[in-house]
Write an enzyme that holds these catalytic residues in place. Structure first.
Site, PDB file in Angstrom:
ATOM      1  N   CYS A 269      15.846  38.053 -27.910  1.00 54.60           N
ATOM      2  CA  CYS A 269      15.818  36.684 -27.406  1.00 54.60           C
ATOM      3  C   CYS A 269      15.416  35.772 -28.565  1.00 54.60           C
ATOM      4  O   CYS A 269      14.339  35.935 -29.130  1.00 54.60           O
ATOM      5  CB  CYS A 269      14.818  36.546 -26.261  1.00 54.60           C
ATOM      6  SG  CYS A 269      14.556  34.822 -25.812  1.00 54.60           S
TER       7      CYS A 269
ATOM      8  N   LYS B  76       0.812  83.799 -23.666  1.00 59.60           N
ATOM      9  CA  LYS B  76      -0.281  82.862 -23.418  1.00 59.60           C
ATOM     10  C   LYS B  76      -0.169  82.439 -21.955  1.00 59.60           C
ATOM     11  O   LYS B  76       0.693  81.648 -21.588  1.00 59.60           O
ATOM     12  CB  LYS B  76      -0.233  81.656 -24.349  1.00 59.60           C
ATOM     13  CG  LYS B  76      -1.440  80.762 -24.140  1.00 59.60           C
ATOM     14  CD  LYS B  76      -1.762  79.944 -25.362  1.00 59.60           C
ATOM     15  CE  LYS B  76      -3.119  79.251 -25.257  1.00 59.60           C
ATOM     16  NZ  LYS B  76      -3.403  78.599 -24.001  1.00 59.60           N
TER      17      LYS B  76
ATOM     18  N   GLU C  94      -3.699  62.014 -23.180  1.00 64.01           N
ATOM     19  CA  GLU C  94      -4.252  60.758 -22.663  1.00 64.01           C
ATOM     20  C   GLU C  94      -5.766  60.865 -22.530  1.00 64.01           C
ATOM     21  O   GLU C  94      -6.502  59.940 -22.857  1.00 64.01           O
ATOM     22  CB  GLU C  94      -3.617  60.434 -21.302  1.00 64.01           C
ATOM     23  CG  GLU C  94      -2.177  59.994 -21.438  1.00 64.01           C
ATOM     24  CD  GLU C  94      -1.402  60.022 -20.118  1.00 64.01           C
ATOM     25  OE1 GLU C  94      -0.363  59.371 -20.048  1.00 64.01           O
ATOM     26  OE2 GLU C  94      -1.841  60.695 -19.161  1.00 64.01           O
TER      27      GLU C  94
HETATM   28  S1  IVH Z   1      -7.510  85.500 -26.115  1.00 63.18           S
HETATM   29  C1  IVH Z   1     -10.150  84.779 -29.334  1.00 63.18           C
HETATM   30  N1  IVH Z   1      -5.279  85.968 -24.871  1.00 63.18           N
HETATM   31  O1  IVH Z   1      -6.140  80.572 -24.014  1.00 63.18           O
HETATM   32  C2  IVH Z   1      -9.508  85.139 -28.095  1.00 63.18           C
HETATM   33  N2  IVH Z   1      -6.403  83.925 -24.467  1.00 63.18           N
HETATM   34  O2  IVH Z   1      -7.559  78.776 -26.201  1.00 63.18           O
HETATM   35  C3  IVH Z   1      -9.546  84.074 -27.096  1.00 63.18           C
HETATM   36  N3  IVH Z   1      -5.267  82.467 -22.878  1.00 63.18           N
HETATM   37  O3  IVH Z   1      -8.923  79.595 -22.426  1.00 63.18           O
HETATM   38  C4  IVH Z   1      -8.723  84.273 -25.933  1.00 63.18           C
HETATM   39  N4  IVH Z   1      -3.590  83.803 -22.456  1.00 63.18           N
HETATM   40  O4  IVH Z   1      -7.716  81.334 -21.153  1.00 63.18           O
HETATM   41  C5  IVH Z   1      -6.290  85.108 -25.068  1.00 63.18           C
HETATM   42  N5  IVH Z   1      -3.295  86.501 -23.818  1.00 63.18           N
HETATM   43  C6  IVH Z   1      -4.303  85.657 -24.016  1.00 63.18           C
HETATM   44  C7  IVH Z   1      -4.376  84.417 -23.346  1.00 63.18           C
HETATM   45  C8  IVH Z   1      -5.443  83.573 -23.628  1.00 63.18           C
HETATM   46  C9  IVH Z   1      -4.140  82.634 -22.182  1.00 63.18           C
HETATM   47  C10 IVH Z   1      -6.116  81.264 -22.802  1.00 63.18           C
HETATM   48  C11 IVH Z   1      -7.549  81.557 -22.495  1.00 63.18           C
HETATM   49  C12 IVH Z   1      -8.351  80.554 -23.261  1.00 63.18           C
HETATM   50  C13 IVH Z   1      -7.333  79.876 -24.112  1.00 63.18           C
HETATM   51  C14 IVH Z   1      -7.819  79.935 -25.549  1.00 63.18           C
END
Ligand code: IVH
Length: 675
Positions: free
Chosen positions: A435, A120, A40
């Site tokens: 309708c 992640k 959004e």
């Molecule tokens: S690596 C090139 N590892 O994802 C490396 N990021 O879009 C960049 N994030 O804002 C980051 N878990 O906060 C990496 N295991 C992980 C991660 C991670 C979460 C988040 C990070 C960043 C976003 C990247």
């Protein structure tokens, strides 16, 4: 985001959008209390970008489009990152992941040598800089170049080491998280204190770190997992240690005293990555914190360096996201809404539930067949998701939660607006109630709203609310009535000052010479979208010619099957519709038509398709292509002339190459169509 309520002149709309985006930026970045989903929010930014592209003279110098993604706030001192903090490219399915691998192998010219896998983590990215064994600076990501100084706060997070035995300068990145249990406890105490609650762990983590008082941070249950050593080259050089893989860098961080996530793993093959993804997806609900996918990084630093970074995203790492999560809630009631074509749609009223960071309280239930298939009843506990992250929908009913007091959804037999007996149509997606009454007030209002809307006659200043008011006050009954509105009649509308009235009258006058295809689309003929409207305009060239149209001759048009041809012919044969069109012409509506194909544009007669994320808004790119004479197609075939690719193209690019279709970058496309 719902259609904007007040469609003021573009300039006013631009000002309002900029304000609105700034407000959401503050909610997101400063108060950690977003009310919009990412999709959004992006829609607002896209709309503003589109308007700024059309009217650069009205773009504000400090427009929020110029710093989207988290400009550092005023509250914390800015910190420039020693190396930029990048974002991750993303994939959403095994197929996309395998395509990503293929592209990387092609770039490298050989198989990849191994992967570093991690969860992640859904928290806040933080950078920690250590010098002589002490934590010197902790910063948020901000816009990737400059973040906010949150050093005092990070020092109070238990899993952040403040002293290291190691005297080496280290630039460490990782994620600050709040546990689910921590969020629950925090929200419980906030509820008692009548403070606003945090929507999710990420907002709670961000809110806890972006605190002016570090003792507040200290009181919050936060975790920090390191995931990257950003100055590994420097460390390797100074210490002579081999840090030539991501895994060895993580080992180094562990030895130095950082917490690493226990799910980190190194694997050799794409198959093992897929297995890891499945394992994490299955284990997700048992984790004490939130994750939204996995991160796959190429382990070898040599491969990382070779592939490099494109547009702030390293080509050597990718986030493979989990599908959107479903939530359970109660379906409290069902209302029936009458659309402009008379279709009666059941809309479920839900006990408000948070879905991917936004509250959802209404959900379309589509039609009777869908409700029957899923056996949805009022009072049921239903599982809802946001499909494509925007429109919420009911996935299934939790039959185990039934008490026996659930009530079946009763479909009306009469129109909820005008009382006319409803007709039943069997459409492609099931039975649709409709309708049939031409004078149905709900249909009238909805079709008039459609008539004035942005992609139809585009009358700035006539939003849904104004149209409703005009109809309620009896000032407008049919489209032609807009064009004979008198200034004193407009004065009857709410919040109508002199300036707005003048703007509105000017916008109405300007709409008189909208193009023929827009007028055809604005008429609201069943199954006639923008594309079909254009095909009709191209074939007939004038609205008068369409008044004589016969279904059989329409079948020659590519876009039209029998059903659509039938609808079009029937619409123009209807006495009242004909009178409506004549009234528009009498009111001075003079649709213009200049066939871009006939005009011999640089893309005349070419079939063009777009894929990936373009720098300009997709809608603008399409308009430009059409203005240059192109015919837009929606899937690729050997007949396609050009595929224009933006960032992160998917399978279409591969197919285009296989079929020998010419591929253009956005810059090449812009060069081709000219100014
Ligand atoms: S690596 C090139 N590892 O994802 C490396 N990021 O879009 C960049 N994030 O804002 C980051 N878990 O906060 C990496 N295991 C992980 C991660 C991670 C979460 C988040 C990070 C960043 C976003 C990247």
């Amino acid at each position: 985001m719902k259609a904007p309520k007040h469609e003021n002149a573009p300039r006013a709309r631009m000002g309002a959008l900029a304000e609105e985006i700034r407000r959401h930026n503050r909610l997101y970045h400063e108060q950690d209390a977003p009310v919009l989903t990412d999709a959004e929010y992006d829609a607002l930014v896209d709309e503003l970008r589109g308007l700024e592209a059309k009217h650069p003279e009205w773009a504000q110098d400090d427009s929020p489009t110029k710093a989207v993604g988290g400009a550092p706030s005023q509250t914390f001192a800015p910190v420039r990152h020693p190396h930029p903090m990048y974002s991750l490219d993303k994939v959403q399915s095994e197929e996309e992941f395998r395509e990503w691998i293929e592209r990387r192998e092609k770039d490298l010219g050989r198989p990849l040598s191994g992967f570093a896998l991690m969860l992640k983590l859904d928290g806040l990215a933080v950078e920690l800089v250590y010098e002589a064994g002490a934590l010197r600076v902790a910063a948020t990501r901000g816009d990737g170049e400059t973040g906010e100084d949150v050093t005092a706060n990070l020092k109070r997070v238990k899993t952040v080491p403040t002293r290291l035995k190691n005297a080496q300068r280290l630039v460490v990145r990782g994620e600050a998280l709040m546990t689910l249990e921590g969020l629950e406890a925090l929200n419980a105490s906030r509820e008692r204190a009548e403070e606003p609650l945090f929507a999710n762990c990420r907002n709670a983590a961000a809110g806890s770190i972006r605190q002016l008082d570090p003792s507040v941070t200290a009181s919050r249950p936060l975790l920090f997992f390191a995931y990257q050593l950003a100055n590994a080259g420097e460390v390797a050089e100074k210490t002579g240690r081999d840090l030539s893989t991501h895994e060895s860098q993580l080992d180094y961080l562990r030895e130095a005293g950082f917490y690493l996530n226990p799910w980190n793993r190194r694997v050799e093959s794409a198959e093992e990555v897929v297995a890891y993804y499945r394992e994490c997806e299955a284990g997700r609900s048992d984790l004490p914190y939130e994750i939204d996918g996995i991160v796959v990084k190429l382990d070898a630093v040599s491969e990382q360096e070779f592939l490099g970074v494109v547009g702030r995203r390293p080509r050597w790492a990718v986030a493979w996201k989990f599908p959107p999560q479903a939530e359970s809630t109660v379906l409290e009631e069902v209302h029936f809404q009458v659309g402009r074509t008379g279709a009666v749609t059941p809309v479920g009223v839900l006990k408000p539930v948070r879905l991917s960071g936004a509250m959802v309280s209404r959900v379309t239930l589509h039609n009777e067949s869908e409700i029957e298939r899923k056996d949805i009843r009022i009072g049921d506990t239903v599982r809802v998701i946001r499909s494509g992250d925007v429109i919420p929908k009911v996935l299934s009913v939790d039959a185990g939660k039934r008490t026996g007091r659930e009530k079946p959804i009763r479909f009306p037999t009469e129109c909820p607006s005008c009382g006319a007996p409803l007709a039943r149509d069997r459409g492609e997606e099931g039975v649709i109630l409709r309708c049939p009454e031409a004078r149905c007030p709900a249909k009238t209002v909805e079709s008039l709203i459609h008539f004035t809307s942005k992609s139809a006659m585009d009358i700035d200043g006539l939003g849904q609310e104004q149209v409703r008011e005009l109809v309620e006050k009896g000032l407008v009954r049919a489209p032609a009535d807009f064009f004979s509105l008198k200034p004193e009649q407009l004065n009857e509308l709410e919040r109508m000052g002199e300036k707005r009235r003048e703007n509105l009258l000017a916008a109405i006058a300007a709409a008189k010479d909208r193009s023929l295809d827009r007028l055809i689309f604005a008429l609201g003929i069943r199954s006639v979208g923008e594309k079909t409207a254009r095909a009709l305009a191209r074939k007939y060239g004038a609205i008068e010619a369409l008044l004589e149209v016969k279904a059989a001759e329409l079948l020659d048009l590519d876009e039209m099957g029998e059903t659509v041809s039938g609808h079009v012919a029937a619409w123009f044969a209807d006495r009242e519709n004909r009178a409506r069109v004549r009234a528009l012409l009498d009111a001075g509506v003079r649709p213009t038509w200049k066939d871009p194909v006939a005009a011999g544009g640089p893309l005349a007669g070419k079939k063009v398709l777009f894929t990936g994320t373009l720098a300009m808004p997709r809608r603008l790119a399409k308009e430009k292509a059409e203005a240059a004479g192109a015919e837009l197609v929606s899937s690729i075939s050997a007949h396609t002339d050009y595929l224009v690719v933006g960032e992160d193209p998917g399978s279409k690019l591969k197919k285009a190459k296989a079929l020998g279709v010419a591929v253009l970058t956005e810059a090449e496309f812009v060069a081709l169509i000219g100014p």
